[in-house]
Design a protein around this motif. Structure first.
Motif, mmCIF file in Angstrom:
data_model
loop_
_atom_site.group_PDB
_atom_site.id
_atom_site.type_symbol
_atom_site.label_atom_id
_atom_site.label_comp_id
_atom_site.label_asym_id
_atom_site.label_seq_id
_atom_site.Cartn_x
_atom_site.Cartn_y
_atom_site.Cartn_z
ATOM 1 N N LEU A 174 0.862 -1.185 0.000
ATOM 2 C CA LEU A 174 0.000 0.000 0.000
ATOM 3 C C LEU A 174 0.894 1.229 0.000
ATOM 4 O O LEU A 174 1.821 1.327 0.817
ATOM 5 N N ILE A 175 0.643 2.147 -0.905
ATOM 6 C CA ILE A 175 1.377 3.409 -0.931
ATOM 7 C C ILE A 175 0.372 4.543 -0.811
ATOM 8 O O ILE A 175 -0.594 4.626 -1.579
ATOM 9 N N VAL A 182 5.072 10.755 -6.199
ATOM 10 C CA VAL A 182 4.723 9.632 -5.331
ATOM 11 C C VAL A 182 3.579 8.821 -5.946
ATOM 12 O O VAL A 182 3.597 7.581 -5.927
ATOM 13 N N VAL A 183 2.597 9.503 -6.517
ATOM 14 C CA VAL A 183 1.509 8.794 -7.183
ATOM 15 C C VAL A 183 2.061 7.949 -8.338
ATOM 16 O O VAL A 183 1.637 6.809 -8.555
ATOM 17 N N ALA A 186 3.648 4.853 -6.977
ATOM 18 C CA ALA A 186 2.579 3.919 -6.611
ATOM 19 C C ALA A 186 2.071 3.175 -7.840
ATOM 20 O O ALA A 186 1.852 1.960 -7.804
ATOM 21 N N GLY A 187 1.891 3.888 -8.928
ATOM 22 C CA GLY A 187 1.404 3.255 -10.140
ATOM 23 C C GLY A 187 2.296 2.145 -10.638
ATOM 24 O O GLY A 187 1.826 1.164 -11.216
ATOM 25 N N LYS A 188 3.569 2.269 -10.386
ATOM 26 C CA LYS A 188 4.524 1.256 -10.837
ATOM 27 C C LYS A 188 4.625 0.059 -9.894
ATOM 28 O O LYS A 188 4.905 -1.059 -10.336
ATOM 29 N N HIS A 189 4.408 0.267 -8.583
ATOM 30 C CA HIS A 189 4.741 -0.782 -7.619
ATOM 31 C C HIS A 189 3.616 -1.240 -6.699
ATOM 32 O O HIS A 189 3.681 -2.351 -6.173
ATOM 33 N N TRP A 222 -3.379 10.520 -12.779
ATOM 34 C CA TRP A 222 -1.927 10.323 -12.661
ATOM 35 C C TRP A 222 -1.616 8.854 -12.410
ATOM 36 O O TRP A 222 -0.678 8.299 -12.992
ATOM 37 N N LEU A 223 -2.407 8.248 -11.527
ATOM 38 C CA LEU A 223 -2.186 6.845 -11.190
ATOM 39 C C LEU A 223 -2.369 5.965 -12.427
ATOM 40 O O LEU A 223 -1.545 5.091 -12.715
#
Length: 313
Positions: A174-175, A182-183, A186-189, A222-223
């Motif tokens: 969870l990010i 930062v978003v 999160a989208g990558k991982h 963005w995500l």
């Protein structure tokens, strides 16, 4: 704008906080809350990570030991406090010993006073986010493959064997975050992305931000842009800042408290106030518009009627 291709069922979690009783330091009270959460239909319990409070991993162990199905996690770890290899080892161990019920929640860190008190460096925002990206990539490798060789600006690893294998094939990451970089990380991982409704002000003090639907839609886009084809694998979460289930709601007082206009209070997923039907309607609208289906609240008993109405639906 709905940037998801599928609709997930609602899931509810709790991050217990209390002004009158420090639940996290009271073994009996923490066990009581954890068992109540499990009985009331919550799926997860999250523990924060702050200097001056309990160790989140030990508290998570108590919760896991006291329950049967309730998942446990961190919300969120201050990445600046942790080395990625040691953190992966701890996460894998906790997942192993909880029977596969651990969720690793991470953030960049922000509180300057905590870093001043401990003497642990709080990097400038640009470097902090760069290190965060390197740590998330490293932790993902270590948890998924048990090995990581990294030569980054802030992280250097040459680990051939972590030595602890999680029970889960993929420990959920969870990010939580607000800024665009930062978003994107999160989208990558991540497996769960959490809209927090908070940004960092002077000396890292947090303040409400991005409560309105337009700001949330920007972050959802963005995500999706960063995640690309894996967007359907990412669950979207909201860390709710205020709840009240009942007919008597003073939206004006809440608006004044958070320095928002009343219309934003009424539409924002970070504030869930009103009757069961009104809250359910808002959550359905937020899921349709933003893909948010994972809801984290702080009032276990008070919010339970909404959990009973919506969990799994």
């Amino acid at each position: 704008m709905n940037t998801t291709r599928s609709v997930r069922p609602f899931r509810f979690a709790v991050q217990p906080l209390s002004k009158s009783v420090d639940i996290l330091q009271d073994h009996a009270e923490l066990v009581r809350i954890a068992r109540a959460a499990e009985d009331l239909g919550y799926e997860e319990l999250y523990v924060p990570d702050h200097c001056g409070s309990v160790d989140p991993f030990i508290a998570a162990c108590v919760v896991a030991e006291a329950t049967t199905t309730l998942r446990v996690g961190t919300l969120v770890l201050n990445n600046e406090f942790h080395h990625p290899a040691m953190l992966a080892r701890t996460a894998a161990t906790l997942d192993r010993l909880s029977g596969g019920r651990f969720i690793l929640g991470c953030g960049t860190g922000y509180a300057e006073d905590e870093h001043d008190a401990t003497g642990i460096e709080l990097r400038r925002p640009k470097d902090r986010v760069t290190r965060f990206a390197e740590c998330m990539a490293s932790i993902r490798l270590l948890l998924d493959e048990g090995a990581a060789h990294v030569d980054g600006a802030h992280v250097t690893l040459a680990i051939d064997r972590l030595g602890v294998k999680p029970v889960q094939e993929r420990v959920p990451l969870l990010i939580g975050g607000h800024g665009r970089r930062v978003v994107a990380i999160a989208g990558k991982h991540c497996d769960i992305f959490q809209f927090t409704g908070m940004e960092h002000g002077a000396r890292g003090a947090i303040r409400p931000a991005g409560f309105d639907m337009a700001a949330l839609t920007h972050r959802a886009n963005w995500l999706a842009e960063s995640a690309g084809p894996r967007i359907d694998s990412i669950e979207r979460s909201a860390l709710v800042q205020a709840t009240h289930v009942g007919p008597a709601v003073d939206h004006g007082a809440t608006a004044a408290e958070f320095k928002l206009d009343v219309d934003t209070v009424i539409e924002s997923p970070f504030i869930l106030q009103g009757s069961r039907a009104q809250i359910a309607d808002k959550l359905h609208r937020c899921r349709e518009q933003l893909g948010i289906s994972h809801i984290v609240v702080r009032d276990v008993e008070g919010f339970a009627p909404v959990v009973a109405d919506l969990a799994g639906r």
